[in-house]
Design a protein around this motif. Structure first.
Motif, PDB file in Angstrom:
ATOM      1  N   TRP B  12      45.624 -13.153  33.026  1.00 53.97           N
ATOM      2  CA  TRP B  12      44.347 -13.840  32.773  1.00 53.97           C
ATOM      3  C   TRP B  12      43.188 -13.158  33.496  1.00 53.97           C
ATOM      4  N   VAL B  13      43.449 -12.659  34.712  1.00 55.49           N
ATOM      5  CA  VAL B  13      42.352 -12.156  35.542  1.00 55.49           C
ATOM      6  C   VAL B  13      41.652 -10.943  34.929  1.00 55.49           C
ATOM      7  N   GLU B  14      42.363 -10.175  34.101  1.00 51.72           N
ATOM      8  CA  GLU B  14      41.732  -9.018  33.445  1.00 51.72           C
ATOM      9  C   GLU B  14      41.626  -9.212  31.936  1.00 51.72           C
ATOM     10  N   GLY B  15      41.776 -10.454  31.498  1.00 48.64           N
ATOM     11  CA  GLY B  15      41.594 -10.742  30.073  1.00 48.64           C
ATOM     12  C   GLY B  15      42.695 -10.209  29.190  1.00 48.64           C
ATOM     13  N   ASP B  16      43.910 -10.111  29.716  1.00 48.99           N
ATOM     14  CA  ASP B  16      45.023  -9.570  28.929  1.00 48.99           C
ATOM     15  C   ASP B  16      45.768 -10.629  28.119  1.00 48.99           C
ATOM     16  N   LEU B  17      45.310 -11.871  28.187  1.00 48.32           N
ATOM     17  CA  LEU B  17      45.926 -12.916  27.358  1.00 48.32           C
ATOM     18  C   LEU B  17      45.167 -13.026  26.038  1.00 48.32           C
ATOM     19  N   ASP B  18      45.851 -13.539  25.023  1.00 46.50           N
ATOM     20  CA  ASP B  18      45.108 -13.746  23.777  1.00 46.50           C
ATOM     21  C   ASP B  18      44.180 -14.963  23.941  1.00 46.50           C
ATOM     22  N   ALA B  19      43.317 -15.161  22.979  1.00 44.07           N
ATOM     23  CA  ALA B  19      42.251 -16.160  23.108  1.00 44.07           C
ATOM     24  C   ALA B  19      42.802 -17.567  23.340  1.00 44.07           C
ATOM     25  N   ALA B  20      43.896 -17.891  22.652  1.00 42.03           N
ATOM     26  CA  ALA B  20      44.458 -19.241  22.768  1.00 42.03           C
ATOM     27  C   ALA B  20      44.994 -19.474  24.183  1.00 42.03           C
ATOM     28  N   ASP B  21      45.735 -18.470  24.709  1.00 43.70           N
ATOM     29  CA  ASP B  21      46.283 -18.606  26.065  1.00 43.70           C
ATOM     30  C   ASP B  21      45.181 -18.621  27.115  1.00 43.70           C
ATOM     31  N   MET B  22      44.157 -17.827  26.880  1.00 40.66           N
ATOM     32  CA  MET B  22      43.020 -17.830  27.818  1.00 40.66           C
ATOM     33  C   MET B  22      42.410 -19.231  27.896  1.00 40.66           C
ATOM     34  N   ALA B  23      42.286 -19.864  26.730  1.00 40.73           N
ATOM     35  CA  ALA B  23      41.685 -21.206  26.694  1.00 40.73           C
ATOM     36  C   ALA B  23      42.573 -22.214  27.430  1.00 40.73           C
ATOM     37  N   VAL B  24      43.888 -22.065  27.255  1.00 40.94           N
ATOM     38  CA  VAL B  24      44.818 -22.976  27.937  1.00 40.94           C
ATOM     39  C   VAL B  24      44.700 -22.827  29.447  1.00 40.94           C
ATOM     40  N   VAL B  25      44.675 -21.554  29.917  1.00 40.07           N
ATOM     41  CA  VAL B  25      44.582 -21.303  31.364  1.00 40.07           C
ATOM     42  C   VAL B  25      43.252 -21.830  31.899  1.00 40.07           C
ATOM     43  N   ASP B  26      42.174 -21.539  31.194  1.00 43.16           N
ATOM     44  CA  ASP B  26      40.863 -22.008  31.650  1.00 43.16           C
ATOM     45  C   ASP B  26      40.832 -23.533  31.753  1.00 43.16           C
TER      46      ASP B  26
END
Lengths: 209, 195
Positions: B12-26
């Motif tokens: 997550w810290v370098e944006g290596d997740l896809d958009a859906a996973d990024m949203a979940v983590v955020d």
């Protein structure tokens, strides 16, 4: 926290490597060199040497070895410039050669010396003076470099290319000859290890930074 | 509360997740102080990493490297010049020159092809014909017969074809033509018809 660091990385060529740009700015230089004008190679070096030196140093973690790697990289470039394909981005080609040279040298050198057991000499003063700040900065750098030295070569390469050289995961994967998912996983593992290493040495008794 | 995302933070810290996973983590980080603290530490660690790995090399280091490399590059360039376009161009020019010379010699008549003809008819011999212009060398004998023995054999008409050599601008490239001095059977009658 370190406002100058991003700008400094930009100065070294912290930029991604597009596959086929409209026109490579060093293309005329390459034509001159291939036409027999050897001195044009000096101009080519002047444009790219900062990035090559920085990359070699990050990959190898040793100043003298990085200089050797940069020298070997440019000699390989000169000797095989006739194989460079028109339309390919020169800097991507150069970085690929530099990465290969660094990996060769890293293999020859063998594993790096074991990292320090702790860095308890780091000052914990909440309001350090300017001189102390400089010392603290130097020690933090040494600590991070030790953390990088503790990584397996593959993880280090992935971290350097992905996070420090600014390549995309796909570009780094192409350079390293592995799948993008491998680079993603190696870079993530390296990030976690660097953080854990620094935390452990800065706070050996389990405290928070 | 959603499940903890500690294991996803390094991606997550370098944006290596896809958009859906990024949203979940955020979304989780908004709710969970522990994960948020870990994420901040990781972000700080990445900043420290970039700061610590700024290149230590200055302008003098780069100049020294350039000097060292250029010494070797100049030595290698003098010994074996880098060529890619030059040979092709030189070969093209040499071929064009050869073609022009052939046409020129054919127009001058069969005797001009070979000053000392070997197999041409006796009536067409012109021993005093000057050699062609430019850097062309005509040698009636093959290369292996040249040297001191060549003058001794001059009186005897050689049996082989005439040798024409071009020295190109590149000292390593020499064009050698072996020209048959005998006129082609269908060209001689047409010339005679014109005269």
């Amino acid at each position: 926290m370190f406002p100058g660091s991003e700008a400094a990385l930009m100065d070294e060529g912290f930029a991604s490597l597009p596959e086929a740009p409209a026109e490579d700015p060093v293309a005329p230089l390459i034509e001159r060199i291939l036409g027999g004008e050897v001195n044009a190679f000096e101009d080519l070096m002047a444009r790219t040497e900062a990035r090559v030196l920085a990359l070699a140093w990050r990959m190898l973690g040793d100043r003298h070895l990085a200089e050797d790697a940069a020298q070997e990289t440019y000699l390989r470039v000169f000797r095989s410039l006739h194989t460079f394909r028109q339309g390919e981005r020169f800097e991507a080609w150069l970085v690929r050669i530099a990465v290969n040279v660094c990996r060769d040298l890293a293999r020859k050198r063998g594993p790096l010396p074991l990292p320090l057991d702790s860095m308890e000499m780091l000052p914990r003063d909440p309001a350090p003076t300017e001189a102390e700040e400089v010392t603290l900065l130097g020690q933090r750098r040494a600590l991070v470099q030790q953390a990088l030295a503790s990584l397996p070569q593959g993880e280090r390469a992935a971290l350097v290319l992905r996070d420090l050289e600014g390549l995309t995961t796909e570009e780094a994967a192409r350079l390293l000859g592995v799948r993008p998912v491998t680079v993603r996983s190696q870079a993530a593992s390296a990030r976690a290890k660097v953080q854990a290493f620094c935390t452990r040495l800065l706070h050996p008794h389990g405290g928070h930074p | 509360m959603t499940p903890h995302v500690l294991h996803q933070l390094p991606l997550w810290v370098e944006g290596d997740l896809d958009a859906a996973d990024m949203a979940v983590v955020d979304h989780h980080l908004d709710q969970c102080p522990d994960c948020r603290s870990a994420a901040e530490n990781l972000r700080a660690s990445q900043i420290q990493l970039r700061e610590a790995m700024v290149s230590p090399f200055g302008a003098s280091d780069r100049e020294r490297l350039r000097r060292q490399v250029m010494v070797q590059v100049r030595a290698e360039g003098a010994a074996k010049p880098v060529r890619r376009l030059l040979p092709r161009f030189a070969l093209l020019v040499a071929c064009a020159a050869s073609l022009l010379l052939t046409v020129f010699l054919r127009r001058q008549g069969p005797a001009a092809v070979a000053p000392e003809p070997t197999s041409a008819p006796k009536g067409h011999q012109h021993p005093a014909q000057p050699p062609p212009a430019l850097a062309v060398r005509q040698d009636p004998l093959p290369s292996h017969t040249r040297g001191p023995a060549a003058s001794a054999r001059k009186a005897q008409p050689p049996a082989g074809p005439t040798r024409i050599e071009f020295q190109t601008a590149d000292p390593t490239i020499r064009i050698i033509w072996l020209a048959q001095s005998k006129p082609l059977p269908d060209t001689t009658p047409s010339l005679e018809e014109k005269s």
